[in-house]
Design a protein around this motif. Structure first.
Motif, mmCIF file in Angstrom:
data_model
loop_
_atom_site.group_PDB
_atom_site.id
_atom_site.type_symbol
_atom_site.label_atom_id
_atom_site.label_comp_id
_atom_site.label_asym_id
_atom_site.label_seq_id
_atom_site.Cartn_x
_atom_site.Cartn_y
_atom_site.Cartn_z
ATOM 1 N N ALA A 1 37.073 28.574 40.334
ATOM 2 C CA ALA A 1 36.274 29.345 41.294
ATOM 3 C C ALA A 1 37.173 30.054 42.301
ATOM 4 O O ALA A 1 36.934 31.222 42.645
ATOM 5 C CB ALA A 1 35.287 28.435 42.014
ATOM 6 N N PHE B 1 38.546 33.093 40.653
ATOM 7 C CA PHE B 1 37.553 34.173 40.622
ATOM 8 C C PHE B 1 37.383 34.810 41.996
ATOM 9 O O PHE B 1 37.227 36.025 42.115
ATOM 10 C CB PHE B 1 36.200 33.645 40.125
ATOM 11 C CG PHE B 1 36.042 33.683 38.641
ATOM 12 C CD1 PHE B 1 35.705 34.868 37.988
ATOM 13 C CD2 PHE B 1 36.215 32.540 37.878
ATOM 14 C CE1 PHE B 1 35.550 34.908 36.613
ATOM 15 C CE2 PHE B 1 36.056 32.564 36.503
ATOM 16 C CZ PHE B 1 35.728 33.756 35.866
ATOM 17 N N GLU B 2 37.406 33.976 43.046
ATOM 18 C CA GLU B 2 37.263 34.486 44.414
ATOM 19 C C GLU B 2 38.384 35.459 44.759
ATOM 20 O O GLU B 2 38.143 36.558 45.252
ATOM 21 C CB GLU B 2 37.283 33.337 45.428
ATOM 22 C CG GLU B 2 36.049 32.508 45.454
ATOM 23 C CD GLU B 2 34.941 33.095 46.307
ATOM 24 O OE1 GLU B 2 34.926 34.323 46.564
ATOM 25 O OE2 GLU B 2 34.085 32.321 46.710
ATOM 26 N N GLY C 1 38.236 38.588 42.527
ATOM 27 C CA GLY C 1 37.108 39.433 42.915
ATOM 28 C C GLY C 1 37.328 40.143 44.231
ATOM 29 O O GLY C 1 36.994 41.319 44.385
ATOM 30 N N GLN D 1 30.921 40.873 40.914
ATOM 31 C CA GLN D 1 30.573 39.990 39.802
ATOM 32 C C GLN D 1 31.455 38.740 39.802
ATOM 33 O O GLN D 1 30.988 37.639 39.548
ATOM 34 C CB GLN D 1 30.709 40.723 38.473
ATOM 35 C CG GLN D 1 30.383 39.859 37.273
ATOM 36 C CD GLN D 1 30.553 40.609 35.965
ATOM 37 O OE1 GLN D 1 30.986 41.753 35.947
ATOM 38 N NE2 GLN D 1 30.214 39.960 34.869
ATOM 39 N N HIS D 2 32.727 38.908 40.117
ATOM 40 C CA HIS D 2 33.644 37.764 40.133
ATOM 41 C C HIS D 2 33.338 36.829 41.303
ATOM 42 O O HIS D 2 33.429 35.608 41.163
ATOM 43 C CB HIS D 2 35.089 38.248 40.189
ATOM 44 C CG HIS D 2 35.529 38.864 38.907
ATOM 45 N ND1 HIS D 2 35.310 40.192 38.612
ATOM 46 C CD2 HIS D 2 36.146 38.338 37.826
ATOM 47 C CE1 HIS D 2 35.786 40.453 37.404
ATOM 48 N NE2 HIS D 2 36.298 39.353 36.903
ATOM 49 N N THR D 3 32.991 37.382 42.455
ATOM 50 C CA THR D 3 32.655 36.521 43.584
ATOM 51 C C THR D 3 31.327 35.809 43.335
ATOM 52 O O THR D 3 31.154 34.673 43.769
ATOM 53 C CB THR D 3 32.614 37.310 44.911
ATOM 54 O OG1 THR D 3 31.666 38.363 44.804
ATOM 55 C CG2 THR D 3 33.978 37.871 45.250
ATOM 56 N N GLN D 4 30.411 36.444 42.613
ATOM 57 C CA GLN D 4 29.154 35.779 42.255
ATOM 58 C C GLN D 4 29.410 34.637 41.270
ATOM 59 O O GLN D 4 28.797 33.573 41.365
ATOM 60 C CB GLN D 4 28.167 36.785 41.662
ATOM 61 C CG GLN D 4 27.619 37.750 42.674
ATOM 62 C CD GLN D 4 26.789 38.853 42.043
ATOM 63 O OE1 GLN D 4 26.763 39.021 40.823
ATOM 64 N NE2 GLN D 4 26.117 39.618 42.876
ATOM 65 N N THR D 5 30.312 34.857 40.348
ATOM 66 C CA THR D 5 30.686 33.799 39.409
ATOM 67 C C THR D 5 31.295 32.620 40.163
ATOM 68 O O THR D 5 30.971 31.463 39.890
ATOM 69 C CB THR D 5 31.675 34.332 38.354
ATOM 70 O OG1 THR D 5 31.051 35.400 37.649
ATOM 71 C CG2 THR D 5 32.102 33.242 37.389
ATOM 72 N N ALA D 6 32.168 32.913 41.119
ATOM 73 C CA ALA D 6 32.775 31.855 41.937
ATOM 74 C C ALA D 6 31.705 31.071 42.678
ATOM 75 O O ALA D 6 31.770 29.843 42.771
ATOM 76 C CB ALA D 6 33.770 32.461 42.918
ATOM 77 N N LEU E 1 28.533 30.574 41.823
ATOM 78 C CA LEU E 1 27.829 29.695 40.880
ATOM 79 C C LEU E 1 28.698 28.496 40.485
ATOM 80 O O LEU E 1 28.204 27.368 40.376
ATOM 81 C CB LEU E 1 27.394 30.480 39.644
ATOM 82 C CG LEU E 1 26.311 31.527 39.891
ATOM 83 C CD1 LEU E 1 26.063 32.349 38.631
ATOM 84 C CD2 LEU E 1 25.034 30.879 40.370
ATOM 85 N N LEU E 2 29.982 28.725 40.286
ATOM 86 C CA LEU E 2 30.891 27.623 39.964
ATOM 87 C C LEU E 2 30.971 26.623 41.114
ATOM 88 O O LEU E 2 30.995 25.407 40.888
ATOM 89 C CB LEU E 2 32.286 28.172 39.637
ATOM 90 C CG LEU E 2 32.419 28.933 38.321
ATOM 91 C CD1 LEU E 2 33.785 29.599 38.227
ATOM 92 C CD2 LEU E 2 32.167 28.025 37.135
#
Length: 149
Positions: A21, A24-25, A28, A35-40, A42-43
């Protein structure tokens, strides 16, 4: 006690997922890709759930071993360090997830474009790794104790 025996399973998932995460942060934020910060995000939420199970199972494992009167002071000190850091990390992970949830739900522009969450996520990931290393030291102390006795 099954939950106590599952502690090693529960702890590895949040450690790995928080490190991913943080990656990704940072990626992003450096590329301004939401999109990458949103993935982070969720993780981090997933890691928060598993961190609660890790803390519960860890506290149960500590109770099982700490009740043994034959442990030497080094093992007890290792337990105290790891347990304190582990419990603090659960709260820190939850605070990060709650703060991030607030920022997402309130659509705070600063949360998506500034470096606040990438920095916080990286700090949390590093602290979780340190907590894991303390757990490894604890396991080694216990194993050494039982081999010597």
């Amino acid at each position: 006690m099954l939950m106590a025996e599952l502690h090693p399973f529960f702890v590895h998932f949040p450690i790995a997922i928080l490190v991913v995460a943080a990656g990704f942060e940072v990626y992003g934020a450096s590329r301004s890709q939401e999109q990458h910060t949103q993935t982070a995000f969720l993780l981090q939420l997933m890691a928060g759930v598993f961190a609660i199970f890790a803390a519960i199972s860890g506290n149960m494992a500590e109770t099982l071993v700490a009740n043994q009167k034959t442990l030497h002071q080094g093992v007890i000190e290792a337990f105290d360090k790891h347990a304190s850091m582990g419990n603090a990390m659960v709260w820190l992970i939850i605070l990060l997830a709650v703060g991030r949830t607030f920022a997402v739900l309130e659509k705070k522009d600063w949360a998506m474009h500034w470096w606040i969450f990438p920095i916080l996520s990286t700090v949390v990931a590093l602290l979780v790794i340190i907590t894991g290393l303390l757990g490894g030291d604890l396991s080694a102390s216990i194993l050494t104790f039982y081999i010597d006795h």
